[in-house]
Motif scaffolding. Structure first.
Motif, short mmCIF file in Angstrom:
data_model
loop_
_atom_site.label_atom_id
_atom_site.label_comp_id
_atom_site.label_asym_id
_atom_site.label_seq_id
_atom_site.Cartn_x
_atom_site.Cartn_y
_atom_site.Cartn_z
N SER A 196 0.51 -0.98 0.32
CA SER A 196 -0.18 0.09 -0.01
C SER A 196 0.88 0.79 0.01
O SER A 196 0.43 2.20 -0.06
N GLU A 198 3.37 4.18 -1.07
CA GLU A 198 3.83 5.35 -2.71
C GLU A 198 4.01 4.29 -2.66
O GLU A 198 5.23 4.07 -3.52
N ASP A 218 -1.23 -0.16 -11.67
CA ASP A 218 -1.57 -0.51 -10.38
C ASP A 218 -3.23 -0.51 -11.07
O ASP A 218 -3.63 0.28 -10.14
N ALA A 220 -6.99 -1.09 -11.94
CA ALA A 220 -7.59 0.29 -12.57
C ALA A 220 -6.86 1.64 -12.29
O ALA A 220 -7.77 2.90 -12.79
N ASP A 221 -6.55 2.00 -11.23
CA ASP A 221 -5.71 3.03 -10.60
C ASP A 221 -4.91 3.60 -11.69
O ASP A 221 -4.25 4.82 -11.26
N GLY A 222 -4.54 2.68 -13.19
CA GLY A 222 -3.52 3.96 -14.13
C GLY A 222 -2.17 3.20 -13.34
O GLY A 222 -1.77 2.06 -13.39
N ARG A 234 2.03 10.14 -13.83
CA ARG A 234 0.78 9.41 -13.35
C ARG A 234 0.03 9.53 -14.61
O ARG A 234 -0.25 10.44 -15.31
N THR A 236 -3.66 7.85 -15.61
CA THR A 236 -4.92 7.84 -15.90
C THR A 236 -5.82 7.14 -16.31
O THR A 236 -5.99 8.19 -18.26
N ALA A 309 1.60 9.64 -6.78
CA ALA A 309 0.71 8.01 -6.71
C ALA A 309 0.78 6.91 -5.58
O ALA A 309 1.98 6.63 -5.45
#
Length: 310
Positions: A196, A198, A218, A220-222, A234, A236, A309
């Motif tokens: 979990s 960063e 990551d 569905a979080d990109g 990042r 997304t 992130a």
């Protein structure tokens, strides 16, 4: 040229059914067969993107012959190293957006096969990319593979890595790869951080071990990328996740490599990689996306610079 290296190829079979019922007979409405395993998925995705690709894999038995036949229908340059054991199968039943998967364990290639593979790795020309991905079978001589990858780095081959388990740390520390592309759960044993944590912290931990550009996916979080200068991005997407995510990470990897080899900057390469991964999840099978879907996914993909992130 981008060359892929894998030690755990498979014949991937996808059954499309209305529902999966334990103890029942199922008659699929559609059956998809492809040359699978992560490294071959990457090679097929590269071919879909119109990039020259070559693949080095151990193949054995009749299933190995089927994979050779399937790849003969593609532009991929295949180096099939004979090995004693039958190549595995991976079966997926896709029903109403849910996937039920049966993955055989990859057999360990014989010492002669590993030696032959290493000889092919030693022949990769300087300036090429060698992307190693997929599981490293139990009992394989990881030290010999790491040494071969280190020789690649020393002579100017750009080594890219998407593996997991103890081999990941050994490869990063020994070969100092150009790119490492993994997810949270694969990074955590190397960084010593909780999953979990960063993504920026995981990336920094991988770079301390010896990685160059680090890209962390990551779900569905990109995805998140950081280079050796400490710049980060990042990616997304606003597009709804597809129902067929198997192989999306491999398509992401292919898109990333293709763009970086073409000289595209990291932000745009990350954006296109994310679009390839998203597009793959919208059709059954692995690396079966089409370029029109990639374009549609691009329109929904955003890359921001400097995102830590979490």
């Amino acid at each position: 040229m981008i060359r892929t290296l894998g030690f755990s190829p498979s014949l991937d079979v996808v059954y499309i059914v209305d529902a999966v019922t334990v103890g029942a007979i199922h008659r699929p409405s559609r059956v998809l067969r492809s040359a699978g395993g992560k490294s071959l998925n990457v090679a097929r995705a590269l071919a879909t993107l119109g990039r020259p690709a070559a693949a080095i894999v151990p193949l054995g038995g009749r299933i190995g012959e089927v994979i050779v036949d399937l790849l003969a229908q593609t532009p991929i340059e295949l180096t099939a190293v004979p090995t004693a054991d039958e190549t595995r199968m991976c079966v997926t039943a896709a029903a109403s957006g849910a996937l039920t998967e049966f993955y055989e364990r990859a057999p360990t290639p014989s010492p002669d096969a590993v030696a032959a593979i290493i000889a092919h790795v030693d022949a990769v020309p300087a300036g090429d990319v060698l992307a190693i991905s997929g599981a490293i079978p139990d009992g394989l001589d990881v030290a010999a593979v790491v040494a071969a990858l280190a020789r690649c780095t020393e002579r100017g081959v750009r080594v890219a890595v998407d593996v997991h388990g103890p081999a990941l740390g050994a490869i990063i520390g020994g070969a100092h790869p150009w790119i490492v592309k993994v997810n949270r759960s694969e990074a955590a044993p190397i960084t010593g951080l909780p999953e979990s944590a960063e993504l920026a912290a995981h990336a920094a931990g991988l770079q301390r071990v010896g990685a160059g550009l680090v890209v962390l996916t990551d779900g569905a979080d990109g995805s998140f990328a950081t280079d050796s200068a400490g710049r980060s991005w990042r990616a997304t997407s606003t597009r709804a996740p597809g129902a067929f995510p198997v192989g999306s990470g491999d398509c992401f990897f292919a898109g990333l490599l293709a763009e970086l080899v073409d000289g595209t900057g990291i932000p745009q390469a990350l954006r296109i990689a994310a679009a390839c991964g998203t597009a793959n999840a919208e059709a059954p099978g692995t690396a079966t996306f089409d370029l029109a879907t990639v374009e549609a996914c691009l329109a929904a993909t955003l890359v921001r610079e400097g995102d830590s992130a979490g």
